[in-house]
Write an enzyme that holds these catalytic residues in place. Sequence first.
Site: not given
Length: 366
Positions: A96, A110, A117, A121, A124, A343
């Site tokens: 994305e 962005c 990933c 985290c 996230c 975010c």
Amino acid sequence: MVKPPQQPSIYSLTLPQLREVLVNAGFARFSGDQIYQWIYKNLAFDPDLWSNVSVKARSFLKENYSFTLPKVVWNGHSTDGTRKFLVAMIDGKTVETVAIPAKNDRLTLCISSQVGCAIGCTFCHTGTMGLTRHLSAGEIVGQFLVITDWLKRHVNPDARLTNIVYMGQGEPLHNFDNVKNATEIFLEDKGLGLGQRKITLSTSGLVPQIEKLGDFPPVNIAISLHAAHNQIRSELMPINKVYDLERLFKAIKMIPLKAHRWITYEYLLIEGMNDRVEDVTALNQLLDPKVSKINLIPFNEYPESAFKRPSETRIKWFQKELMNKGFITTIRTTMGTDILAACGQLKSQQSKLNLWVEESVSQFDI
Ligand code: SF4
């Protein structure tokens, strides 16, 4: 599934690399400059359009390099102007990419650096995916090129992306060499010519790669800090169990600050977890207000998220306390929440890809 091309992508080459390829094949060095102008200034991705480049040089590149760009397969438009894009790579993997408008005609992209990933985290959405693979430099640059092209075709022929933040999917420093190459391509004056201050590299705190930042173009650096106590940071970011705050700040001190001027610390504000008096005190002890900016990011709740966003009063109080201690402290405006583009909310939904592809084909003839 489309098979990835055997050839490397033309969009992975920095200008010095392209010149070297051409010279080694017996062509003029300046052809590289002309090709950069065609691709990055004129957005002419078909070599047959490059009228001032020799036919032999074009044939050589067509035989040895792939010219295929990623494809926009879905897009969403938020009421605040933010546009989120699902971008498919040649092997069908998607990331994305989000275009965020701001005042003074600023339009920030962005950008994603990996499919998924590895950092995990806990706050996230992307972190729940795990890492599928790194993106090549060409796929990172390709996001910028296809979104620019899409905006010009569908929104405004004069549309222009002005800034880049590596805050999409992935930990950019985990993919150091490709992100470095892509950044050099973004900065190249003979091509896109983005300024060093227009690009922000954001990292979760990969210490060995932070130690190598002297070998990275001097763009803005943002560190995802999120807590000034090891125990809380480890809870939010498992990477802190490997590289704790002490090791992280030892590495940060090695970043050549003359070039970077400031380090921005991203601080996700979560109700009851890191928005307390003792968190202000710990931040004040950890950071030097002369070289540190703090960007507060009130947590964006999403379906199934375990954390809560603090009240507006609490957010403002936290900012004021830090400002009283001499820190430049901003609160990030939350954009794109209605399309889950804010975010920590980026997560490709592969299962919906086929549907989106069909919608996109009918709408935009990709
Ligand atoms: S916040 Fe960034 S580094 Fe952490 S899991 Fe999400 S994408 Fe990865």
